[in-house]
Design a protein around this motif. Structure first.
Motif, mmCIF file in Angstrom:
data_model
loop_
_atom_site.group_PDB
_atom_site.id
_atom_site.type_symbol
_atom_site.label_atom_id
_atom_site.label_comp_id
_atom_site.label_asym_id
_atom_site.label_seq_id
_atom_site.Cartn_x
_atom_site.Cartn_y
_atom_site.Cartn_z
ATOM 1 N N MET A 106 35.461 23.134 52.996
ATOM 2 C CA MET A 106 36.651 23.938 52.708
ATOM 3 C C MET A 106 37.311 23.476 51.406
ATOM 4 N N ILE A 107 37.413 22.182 51.184
ATOM 5 C CA ILE A 107 37.995 21.671 49.944
ATOM 6 C C ILE A 107 37.146 22.101 48.745
ATOM 7 N N ALA A 108 35.817 22.022 48.892
ATOM 8 C CA ALA A 108 34.937 22.438 47.803
ATOM 9 C C ALA A 108 35.091 23.928 47.514
ATOM 10 N N ALA A 109 35.276 24.733 48.551
ATOM 11 C CA ALA A 109 35.457 26.169 48.350
ATOM 12 C C ALA A 109 36.766 26.466 47.621
ATOM 13 N N VAL A 110 37.836 25.774 48.010
ATOM 14 C CA VAL A 110 39.130 25.974 47.335
ATOM 15 C C VAL A 110 39.030 25.583 45.869
ATOM 16 N N LEU A 111 38.393 24.458 45.592
ATOM 17 C CA LEU A 111 38.246 24.028 44.203
ATOM 18 C C LEU A 111 37.389 25.003 43.401
ATOM 19 N N CYS A 112 36.356 25.547 44.027
ATOM 20 C CA CYS A 112 35.476 26.490 43.338
ATOM 21 C C CYS A 112 36.231 27.759 42.955
ATOM 22 N N VAL A 113 36.985 28.315 43.897
ATOM 23 C CA VAL A 113 37.738 29.535 43.606
ATOM 24 C C VAL A 113 38.850 29.258 42.605
ATOM 25 N N THR A 114 39.523 28.117 42.754
ATOM 26 C CA THR A 114 40.599 27.773 41.826
ATOM 27 C C THR A 114 40.083 27.611 40.401
ATOM 28 N N SER A 115 38.921 26.946 40.263
ATOM 29 C CA SER A 115 38.363 26.768 38.928
ATOM 30 C C SER A 115 37.949 28.087 38.311
ATOM 31 N N ALA A 116 37.578 29.053 39.141
ATOM 32 C CA ALA A 116 37.218 30.369 38.611
ATOM 33 C C ALA A 116 38.453 31.164 38.191
ATOM 34 N N LEU A 117 39.585 30.906 38.864
ATOM 35 C CA LEU A 117 40.797 31.671 38.566
ATOM 36 C C LEU A 117 41.601 31.070 37.414
ATOM 37 N N VAL A 118 41.618 29.739 37.313
ATOM 38 C CA VAL A 118 42.442 29.089 36.289
ATOM 39 C C VAL A 118 41.827 29.336 34.917
ATOM 40 N N PRO A 119 42.601 29.811 33.960
ATOM 41 C CA PRO A 119 42.048 30.092 32.627
ATOM 42 C C PRO A 119 41.779 28.809 31.851
ATOM 43 N N THR A 120 40.721 28.848 31.064
ATOM 44 C CA THR A 120 40.404 27.760 30.140
ATOM 45 C C THR A 120 40.277 28.352 28.741
ATOM 46 N N THR A 121 39.988 27.489 27.793
ATOM 47 C CA THR A 121 39.864 27.978 26.411
ATOM 48 C C THR A 121 38.712 28.959 26.272
ATOM 49 N N ASP A 122 37.672 28.778 27.094
ATOM 50 C CA ASP A 122 36.534 29.687 27.018
ATOM 51 C C ASP A 122 36.839 31.044 27.623
ATOM 52 N N ARG A 123 37.854 31.110 28.507
ATOM 53 C CA ARG A 123 38.152 32.363 29.183
ATOM 54 C C ARG A 123 39.390 33.053 28.614
ATOM 55 N N MET A 124 39.925 32.567 27.524
ATOM 56 C CA MET A 124 41.125 33.179 26.964
ATOM 57 C C MET A 124 40.824 34.536 26.339
ATOM 58 N N HIS A 125 39.554 34.809 26.057
ATOM 59 C CA HIS A 125 39.173 36.104 25.511
ATOM 60 C C HIS A 125 38.447 36.881 26.595
ATOM 61 N N VAL A 126 38.397 38.165 26.393
ATOM 62 C CA VAL A 126 37.758 39.020 27.386
ATOM 63 C C VAL A 126 36.280 38.675 27.438
ATOM 64 N N GLY A 127 35.726 38.681 28.647
ATOM 65 C CA GLY A 127 34.335 38.278 28.826
ATOM 66 C C GLY A 127 33.373 39.232 28.149
ATOM 67 N N HIS A 128 32.127 38.790 28.110
ATOM 68 C CA HIS A 128 31.079 39.583 27.499
ATOM 69 C C HIS A 128 30.816 40.819 28.353
ATOM 70 N N PRO A 129 30.237 41.859 27.753
ATOM 71 C CA PRO A 129 29.905 43.050 28.532
ATOM 72 C C PRO A 129 29.000 42.696 29.713
ATOM 73 N N GLN A 130 29.230 43.369 30.789
ATOM 74 C CA GLN A 130 28.518 43.054 32.021
ATOM 75 C C GLN A 130 27.063 43.503 31.908
#
Length: 306
Positions: A106-130
């Motif tokens: 459960m802790i690993a799942a929370v950290l995984c989702v949180t890391s996906a939601l929290v913005p980083t410098t790499d995610r400050m721009h819109v992602g590449h086309p799907q």
């Protein structure tokens, strides 16, 4: 001389009769042997003609089905033997018979989702086309998730409950429940991670925020049910069935009849706990289905194929 003549004539008559019968049997035998040989020859010609013209599909299908069934059975037997060996290890007992691994997961799942939601410098721009592969995985995981929920809740569960004896139905559910919530949690996480990857948090509006919240809720609910509610439910099923078999009840279909156990305080306590946990699981399953239908509505509003 008269006597000898009479005796001689009587002794010769059966020989003539026997000889005639033998000839008739021999002719009949030769006739039917010839017919049999003709039939065998015709069948061989038909088989040869089929082989020359095209592949005989029924025979090919039977061979493929037989071979695949044998190979699949051998694979299952081999896997079962290895699984029995793994069950005896100390690591397996720690992972599946204690609560600590559930907390770690459960802790690993929370950290995984949180890391996906929290913005980083790499995610400050819109992602590449799907890409097509990512779109395929995203839609496949979502459709399998929704299909499993609909099938398990409205088709499999109700059909088996009203068609099988209660103990048999319980044994089936005891096998399906862990797999159902494990697969659903994995599919929910896959859908959520791909969606968040292509919708960074700084691009969210109210609609996307609701979708992320719904998918996150579905994932954590299914994981909670799998880790904390399913194991005690399975233990209660085993305890209930053991007591009911000893009392000679449990074979009714589509109903619950405790019989002489309705006056047993120990059984009633187990049954009440079972019903309470089962209701929690059912409510959680319906909530996750609501979240899935909410995302289905979002996908339908964005669909540009029709």
């Amino acid at each position: 001389m008269c006597v000898r003549t009479v005796v001689g004539n009587e002794s010769n008559e059966p020989v003539v009769v026997y000889s005639n019968q033998t000839n008739k049997l021999q002719k009949a035998k030769e006739k039917y042997m010839k017919l049999h040989d003709d039939m065998v020859t015709k069948e061989l010609e038909i088989i040869k003609k089929r082989k020359n013209e095209s592949v005989f599909i029924p025979e090919l299908a039977d061979d493929i089905l037989r071979a695949s069934t044998i190979n699949y059975s051998s694979l299952l037997n081999t896997s079962a033997k290895y699984y029995e060996v793994v069950q005896q290890t100390k690591l397996f007992k720690i992972l599946f018979y204690t609560t600590q691994p559930a907390h770690v997961i459960m802790i690993a799942a929370v950290l995984c989702v949180t890391s996906a939601l929290v913005p980083t410098t790499d995610r400050m721009h819109v992602g590449h086309p799907q890409s097509r592969a990512t779109s395929f995985i995203y839609l496949a995981s979502f459709m399998m998730h929704l299909g499993a929920q609909v099938w398990m809740t409205f088709v499999s569960g109700l059909s088996l409950y009203f068609a099988l004896p209660r103990h048999t139905f319980g044994e089936v559910q005891r096998i399906l429940f862990p797999r159902y919530f494990t697969i659903n949690a994995c599919l929910s996480l896959t859908t959520l991670l791909i969606f968040v990857k292509h919708h960074p948090i700084h691009t969210w509006d109210t609609e996307i925020a609701v979708q992320v919240g719904g998918m996150s809720s579905a994932f954590f609910l299914e994981l909670l049910i799998r880790l904390y509610l399913t194991p005690p439910l399975l233990q209660l099923i085993v305890q209930k069935n053991t007591l009911e078999r000893a009392a000679g009840v449990g074979n009714e279909i589509g109903a619950h009849n405790p019989g002489p156990l309705k006056h047993c305080p120990h059984y009633l306590k187990i049954h009440q706990t079972f019903r309470r946990i089962h209701v929690y699981i059912a409510m959680g399953n319906m909530l996750t289905m609501g979240c899935t239908v909410l995302h289905l509505h979002y996908i339908a509003s964005k669909l540009c194929v029709l």
